[in-house]
Design a protein around this motif. Structure first.
Motif, PDB file in Angstrom:
ATOM      1  N   GLN A  54       0.941  -1.293  -0.067  1.00 39.02           N
ATOM      2  CA  GLN A  54       0.038  -0.007  -0.090  1.00 39.02           C
ATOM      3  C   GLN A  54       0.742   1.328  -0.162  1.00 39.02           C
ATOM      4  O   GLN A  54       0.615   2.303  -0.315  1.00 39.02           O
ATOM      5  CB  GLN A  54      -0.718  -0.031   1.321  1.00 39.02           C
ATOM      6  N   THR A  55       2.053   1.097   0.339  1.00 41.58           N
ATOM      7  CA  THR A  55       3.067   2.422   0.754  1.00 41.58           C
ATOM      8  C   THR A  55       4.107   2.351  -0.335  1.00 41.58           C
ATOM      9  O   THR A  55       4.665   3.488  -0.585  1.00 41.58           O
ATOM     10  CB  THR A  55       3.117   2.523   1.932  1.00 41.58           C
ATOM     11  N   ARG A  95      -0.735   0.441   5.548  1.00 38.04           N
ATOM     12  CA  ARG A  95      -1.818   1.274   5.828  1.00 38.04           C
ATOM     13  C   ARG A  95      -3.048   0.562   5.944  1.00 38.04           C
ATOM     14  O   ARG A  95      -3.466  -0.218   5.052  1.00 38.04           O
ATOM     15  CB  ARG A  95      -2.137   2.139   4.421  1.00 38.04           C
ATOM     16  N   GLN A 100      -7.230   3.406   5.885  1.00 36.35           N
ATOM     17  CA  GLN A 100      -7.829   3.818   4.757  1.00 36.35           C
ATOM     18  C   GLN A 100      -9.215   4.455   4.754  1.00 36.35           C
ATOM     19  O   GLN A 100      -9.383   5.502   4.006  1.00 36.35           O
ATOM     20  CB  GLN A 100      -7.704   2.465   3.784  1.00 36.35           C
ATOM     21  N   ARG A 101      -9.965   3.931   5.791  1.00 29.89           N
ATOM     22  CA  ARG A 101     -11.254   4.538   5.664  1.00 29.89           C
ATOM     23  C   ARG A 101     -11.243   6.106   6.225  1.00 29.89           C
ATOM     24  O   ARG A 101     -11.859   6.740   5.934  1.00 29.89           O
ATOM     25  CB  ARG A 101     -12.077   3.705   6.748  1.00 29.89           C
ATOM     26  N   GLU A 103      -8.587   8.035   6.110  1.00 32.00           N
ATOM     27  CA  GLU A 103      -7.941   8.810   4.998  1.00 32.00           C
ATOM     28  C   GLU A 103      -9.178   9.333   3.909  1.00 32.00           C
ATOM     29  O   GLU A 103      -9.273  10.553   3.599  1.00 32.00           O
ATOM     30  CB  GLU A 103      -6.953   8.067   4.259  1.00 32.00           C
ATOM     31  N   GLN A 104      -9.909   8.130   3.721  1.00 36.74           N
ATOM     32  CA  GLN A 104     -11.229   8.602   2.703  1.00 36.74           C
ATOM     33  C   GLN A 104     -12.099   9.598   3.460  1.00 36.74           C
ATOM     34  O   GLN A 104     -12.456  10.609   2.666  1.00 36.74           O
ATOM     35  CB  GLN A 104     -11.949   7.270   2.385  1.00 36.74           C
ATOM     36  N   VAL A 429      -6.481  10.122  -1.558  1.00 37.94           N
ATOM     37  CA  VAL A 429      -6.802   8.975  -2.117  1.00 37.94           C
ATOM     38  C   VAL A 429      -7.026   9.047  -3.693  1.00 37.94           C
ATOM     39  O   VAL A 429      -6.566   8.098  -4.296  1.00 37.94           O
ATOM     40  CB  VAL A 429      -8.246   8.480  -1.458  1.00 37.94           C
TER      41      VAL A 429
END
Length: 701
Positions: A54-55, A95, A100-101, A103-104, A429
């Motif tokens: 993811q990173t 992440r 992730q949630r 960040e969104q 995102v």
């Protein structure tokens, strides 16, 4: 600014990292992957720092001077919306689904705030406008009468057009659009799809949305105001002046006169932008009124922080050095066609996008230089769009505060908390989804630099894996420094569809056709974007009235295909060796952007037939329409037959041109001339419609 409080607890990390947590690190990296950056940081601190899928490939820039390792790791985790997890004696940057949630959610909230701010500013301006009334209608009619009286022959000068534009903004449909943009829900705007056109309607289909009660009241008021305006037009006996027997082409006047019998109203929003168009149609589906505007989310740089960090406006500008100076000097050579290949050192940098990231050649290096001059620490996760700053802030010198003021143009957020300079995307995102894969980018640059034409299969291999230039133009911008074709001219969506199709699917398409029901989910998404993202034009056969198909309601895909893609539609693919026309000065080196299609020739010929509408001395008036070069190139036509009378076509062309020879206009292929004649007639008719303010698209190739 620490978004999630991603503090590193020494008890939760590996013993080797805990032992080195207070070790101070001095290290600068710019425009490189997180994987490379952590390798360098780990080596400097004698610890093992790893990435996750993811990173690993995101792009990081930082300048650390005597920064404790724990602080450096905390800053990296925060800028990446990530956290550190122990992996044996190493620490891995991950992440999680929770982050992730988060960040969104952060991104959505930022967008909502930005749209709310833009709406508030627009509302404040709207409150200064006089409300609509019969008296306001009469006042507007008098202004239109004055415009008609002062209209000079030929092309109206800028002062007249500026007056006309101000009058148009007072018309009922323009007022209605402004009221809608002041009342639309910012949360709904933040949720609009990036790649599809969103349409609201007073008579919604399955592919459209209904107006909210609040917006519906504005639409109802518009209908009343439009009726009042029509009465005023009639009482003042206003008609558009004529030129050559047709109403004057000026859009400003045409939008204001003769709008009667409204049956359907559509509001369309195109991302990114967001560009709004409000259109009224009559019972037959012909366009009779239209207004357009943009509602850009309002992001701003923290001015007080700028003043704190840069108190002395007389401070000397920062010199551009090294590779940046190489790129600056080369990019400023004019004319572009005569600047030749890049210097060897610059070419090496341009081609090695995995080791020497493109952002190293613009934004990231400037950010590092500012931090060095100011002697502060800095970290940035920079979006590819920052490469656009090459056109904003690049020069032999630049001022830090001025350069920072450009960051919102690249959707970057600037922060100075704790004396650090931090830069991150406003939409992390979306930015990540649009980032160009550096390995694919590397192959793309090397292939283009060979200066050999790209076959269709090669285009699919090297271009389809990259983001489209409408969403991320970094690949195109950097490739312009090579002596190569302009890849913007490729039909990117058709190319992606071709690349996604399997050999078996292509065989079916080459035969009797493949049903739309057989599309994979990825292929269906591409076709939906072709249709409902307003990329390709719908084709009606037999041809119907252009006032319906080109400028009317049937040019809107959500009206023409109201229920989505029909499963019984067919996709066919045909390969042909078509004659291709080029300007006479192309020589033996021809590129896709040089090809002259019939529709392009039509617009030049029409302009030369109507010189009164062109600027004096316009280059188009002297364009050679007698001499051309004719060659052959392979074309793949992908046709989507939705119904027996409605289709859409995409075209892919081989970069190789054979049998090149000089010809005159009369020697152009008969099919080419026939298409030219038909398109000229359609274009002339559409320009006549445009004279009445009924706008439409350019004719398709």
């Amino acid at each position: 600014m620490i978004l999630f409080g991603l503090l590193i607890g020494l008890g939760a990390i590996s013993s080797s990292v805990a032992h080195q947590a207070d070790t101070k690190v001095t290290l600068t990296v710019q425009g490189t992957s997180v994987k490379n950056a952590l390798n360098l940081l780990g080596s400097a601190a004698h610890v093992s720092l790893l990435t996750s899928p993811q990173t690993a490939n995101e792009i990081l820039t930082f300048r650390f001077v005597d920064v404790p390792l724990s602080e450096a790791m905390r800053r990296i985790a925060d800028i990446e919306f990530a956290e550190w997890k122990q992996d044996g004696e190493a620490m891995r940057l991950v992440r999680s689904a929770k982050l992730q949630r988060g960040e969104q959610e952060w991104e959505t909230n930022r967008q909502v705030q930005a749209f709310a701010k833009a709406i508030a500013l627009r509302t404040a301006d709207g409150q200064k406008r006089a409300p609509w009334s019969d008296q306001e209608a009469d006042r507007l009619a008098e202004q239109v009468r004055s415009l008609i009286k002062d209209l000079p022959p030929g092309n109206p000068p800028p002062p007249w057009r500026k007056r006309a534009e101000a009058v148009v903004l007072q018309s009922p449909i323009s007022r209605a659009l402004q009221d809608i943009l002041c009342s639309i829900d910012p949360g709904e705007l933040a949720g609009l799809p990036l790649t599809l056109r969103t349409v609201w309607s007073t008579r919604p289909t399955k592919t459209q949305r209904s107006f909210s009660p609040k917006l519906a009241r504005i639409v109802d008021q518009y209908l009343q105001d439009e009726a009042s305006w029509i009465r005023s037009v009639e009482s003042h006996s206003l008609t558009a002046p004529e030129i050559k027997g047709n109403p004057h082409w000026s859009l400003e006047l045409g939008k204001l006169l003769g709008n009667k019998g409204i049956a359907t109203i559509l509001l369309a929003a195109d991302q990114p932008g967001i560009d709004f168009t409000l259109t009224a149609y009559d019972d037959a589906g012909k366009q009779i009124a239209q207004a357009s505007d943009r509602l850009q989310g309002s992001y701003s740089t923290d001015s007080p922080a700028l003043k704190t960090l840069f108190p002395d406006p007389s401070e000397k500008p920062i010199e551009v050095e090294g590779d940046d100076r190489l790129l600056y000097d080369y990019s400023r050579i004019r004319p572009v066609d005569e600047r030749g290949p890049p210097p060897a050192k610059l070419l090496e940098r341009l081609l090695d996008t995995e080791q020497f990231d493109p952002l190293h050649l613009s934004g990231s290096s400037m950010l590092v230089r500012i931090a060095e001059v100011r002697n502060v620490n800095m970290i940035g996760r920079l979006p590819d769009k920052l490469f656009d700053l090459i056109d904003f802030g690049r020069g032999k010198q630049f001022e830090a505060a001025t350069w920072f003021s450009y960051l919102p143009f690249s959707d970057c957020q600037l922060d100075f908390t704790d004396g650090w300079i931090s830069v991150r995307p406003y939409q992390p995102v979306a930015t990540r989804d649009m980032q160009a894969d550096r390995r694919a980018f590397n192959k793309y640059m090397h292939r283009l630099n060979s200066d050999k034409p790209l076959s269709i299969d090669e285009q699919a291999r090297v271009m389809a894996p990259l983001p489209e230039h409408q969403m991320n133009d970094l690949p195109w911008r950097e490739s312009t420094y090579l002596n190569c074709p302009d890849t913007r001219f490729f039909d990117t969506l058709s190319l992606r569809f071709y690349a996604a199709a399997s050999a078996q699917q292509k065989e079916r398409m080459m035969g009797d056709g493949m049903p739309l029901s057989s599309l994979t989910s990825a292929e269906r998404e591409i076709v939906n974007r072709m249709v409902y993202g307003r990329q390709l034009q719908l084709i009606y056969s037999p041809t119907i009235d252009p006032e319906l198909s080109t400028t009317g309601i049937l040019s809107e895909a959500t009206e023409a295909l109201p229920n989505g893609l029909p499963p019984d539609g067919l996709v066919t693919m045909r390969v042909s060796s078509d004659p291709s026309v080029f300007p006479p000065n192309s020589g033996l080196k021809v590129h896709a952007q040089n090809q002259i299609y019939p529709n392009m020739l039509v617009m030049v010929k029409y302009a030369q037939d109507h010189p009164e509408d062109q600027r004096p001395g316009s280059e188009v008036l002297s364009r050679d329409l007698k001499h051309f070069l004719l060659g052959k190139r392979t074309t793949i036509t992908i046709t989507f037959q939705f119904t027996p009378t409605l289709s859409m076509a995409g075209y892919l062309q081989d970069g190789n041109v054979t049998d090149l020879k000089p010809i005159t206009f009369d020697q152009l292929p008969q099919a080419y001339l026939a298409e030219f004649d038909k398109t000229y007639q359609d274009w002339a008719k559409m320009m006549s419609l445009r004279a009445r303010g009924i706008t439409g698209k350019s004719p398709p190739p």
